[in-house]
Design an enzyme around this catalytic site. Structure first.
Site: not given
Ligand code: NDP
Length: 478
Positions: A156-157, A180, A232-233, A252, A286, A380
């Site tokens: 979401w960021n 997604k 994501g995370s 990432e 991130c 983090e």
């Molecule tokens: P999340 O890991 O919670 O979610 C990321 C995405 O994955 C969302 O769309 C989420 O859906 C979806 N998701 C959740 N579970 C699954 C699954 N089992 N399989 C596939 N997709 C899934 O991360 P956040 O949205 O909270 O973002 C923050 C994190 O992202 C931080 O750790 C940050 O460091 C990292 N990040 C990394 C970057 C990089 O380039 N290295 C850049 C920006 C952020 P839903 O939201 O609907 O749960």
């Protein structure tokens, strides 16, 4: 200004489709206002989206690169027209400031179209000499072919920019996408997909599904997906890696970036960099400066400079032009930030600025006396905190900086060329900045992390590698 018409369901095969899954209300993190609702997609709809992308792929990959580039240019123009409307939606649903949201659209997203339309023209294969037989009649041609369906899963960021990288570069290359979006930022995603449709990309080339993790999981596991581009995370990324199996993937993930300030570094610049590193997007990057390592000789002066700057930040309503820092996006981020501060204080750290919050608006916080054992140094935080640690030697700074499961971005402040070079080589992070904030990235440079920060690189032509198959064609010309 154009009103971007969208619906609350998925976008499949060029049409908005009513969702059949869970209704997800999108609440503004600043004041809880209901901004809209999206309806989650079922497994059948995820499958329909992948099938739409699969069916669109053969003709899209054969569409001339000239036509693809024309459409990208049209999308660029349309994006320029709609930037402000999308930026306002991002600011409302993410809580980033309107200035940060404009930056996401005007500096990053819109330029994906321009860069992709140029990069794809120079994304070349090669011809190799044959080394296997003496007649010299073999020709070996290496070509980069679009892989097919790309699954883009975004956080979401940076809800539009981050997904925009695989989507736009994928379109340039001849791939098709199923996206997604994050459940915390689906409304700006709707607008971006509508924009692509209005620009004229054929039905099925871009599809959007909504919902929580299980929707993303169904997409990652789908056998007709060729590449997964996930941001994501770490926790979710590890699950995605397991579910993706043998598919191509770019992960990432999170960061724990150190900013290192040596005794000879420019302290004013280093303090400015720490403000950007710790408080840009309320620390929810991130690439944030998650740890600030300062040489003992300059520690007190540096803390003074950071505190003085942090005090002047205007915190609050993200929609106001002069707000410097908005709320954190989710209650979970707020909770973790507060837990990390409490844990650090319990282990001897001291809050010298901030520490509190009103609703989801967290004060810019400065902590001193942070040590390696504390959660704030190991995990983090993703909140607006500057955790300051002390060191005495370059070797010690390197040991602390590398003592992390993550490896995304690091920065070093020094005027000693030899030390700067040594540290750039010895820091085990995907990016090392000399005399700049950790929160800097360039859209043409390879972006990605080591260790738990992920695998693969994106931005520029690096993302094209992840979405293509390298094929060799040999030809005996005798
Ligand atoms: P999340 O890991 O919670 O979610 C990321 C995405 O994955 C969302 O769309 C989420 O859906 C979806 N998701 C959740 N579970 C699954 C699954 N089992 N399989 C596939 N997709 C899934 O991360 P956040 O949205 O909270 O973002 C923050 C994190 O992202 C931080 O750790 C940050 O460091 C990292 N990040 C990394 C970057 C990089 O380039 N290295 C850049 C920006 C952020 P839903 O939201 O609907 O749960």
């Amino acid at each position: 200004m154009a009103r971007i018409a969208t619906r609350d369901g998925a976008f499949i095969g060029g049409e908005w489709v009513d969702g059949d899954g869970e209704r997800i209300d999108v609440l503004a993190p600043y004041d809880g206002e209901l901004l809209g609702t999206v309806v989650g997609s079922t497994d059948a709809q995820v499958d329909a989206a992948v099938q739409a992308a699969r069916l669109a792929f053969p003709s899209w990959r054969r569409t001339s690169v000239r036509t693809r580039v024309e459409l990208l240019r049209r999308a660029y123009e349309l994006c320029m027209e709609r930037n402000e409307e999308i930026a306002q939606q991002i600011a409302r649903e993410v809580g980033k400031t309107i200035r940060e949201a404009r930056e996401e659209m005007e500096e990053y997203t819109v330029d994906h179209f321009r860069r992709a339309s140029e990069d794809v023209l120079r994304y070349a294969g090669k011809v190799l000499p044959s080394t296997q037989e003496s007649a010299g009649s073999k020709r070996i041609i290496v070509v980069q072919e679009p892989i097919g369906v790309v699954a883009a899963i975004s956080p979401w960021n940076f809800p539009v920019d981050i997904a925009g990288i695989p989507i736009v570069y994928g379109l340039a290359l001849g791939c098709t996408t199923v996206w997604k979006a994050s459940e915390h930022a689906p409304l700006s995603a709707q607008m971006f997909v509508q924009l692509l449709h209005d620009a004229g990309f054929p039905p099925g080339t871009v599809n959007l599904v909504h919902g929580r993790g299980e929707v993303g999981q169904a997409l990652v596991r789908h056998p007709d997906v060729g590449t997964v581009v996930f941001t994501g995370s770490v926790e979710t990324g590890e699950q995605v890696a397991r579910d993706a199996g043998l598919k191509n993937r770019v992960l990432e993930l999170g960061g724990n970036g150190p900013q290192i300030v040596l005794a000879d570094g420019d302290l004013e610049r280093a303090a400015d960099a720490a403000i950007v590193g710790c408080y840009y997007l309320a620390g929810q990057c991130c690439t944030a400066a998650e740890r600030i390592l300062v040489h003992r000789d300059v520690h007190d002066r540096f803390v003074e400079l950071v505190v003085a700057r942090a005090r002047t930040l205007k915190v609050g309503d993200p929609m106001l032009d002069d707000t410097d820092m908005g709320p954190v996006r989710t209650p979970a981020v707020l909770r973790r930030t507060q837990e990390h501060i409490a844990d650090a204080v319990a282990q001897g750290a001291r809050v010298v600025l901030g520490g509190g919050h009103i609703g989801q608006v967290h004060e810019p916080t400065v902590l001193i006396g942070v040590t390696r054992a504390m959660r704030i140094a190991r995990e983090e935080t993703f909140g607006p905190v500057a955790p300051i640690m002390v060191f005495d030697t370059v070797e010690e700074a390197l040991t602390i900086a590398n003592d992390t499961e993550f490896g995304l971005t690091a920065s070093v402040f020094t005027n000693d060329l030899r030390v700067a070079w040594q540290m750039a080589e010895d820091l085990c992070h995907g990016t090392v900045h000399i005399n700049d904030t950790t929160n800097y990235w360039d859209q043409m440079a390879p972006f990605g992390g080591t260790k738990k920060s992920g695998s693969g690189r994106e931005l520029g032509t690096y993302i094209l590698d992840a979405m293509s198959e390298t094929k060799q064609i040999t030809w005996d010309v005798r």
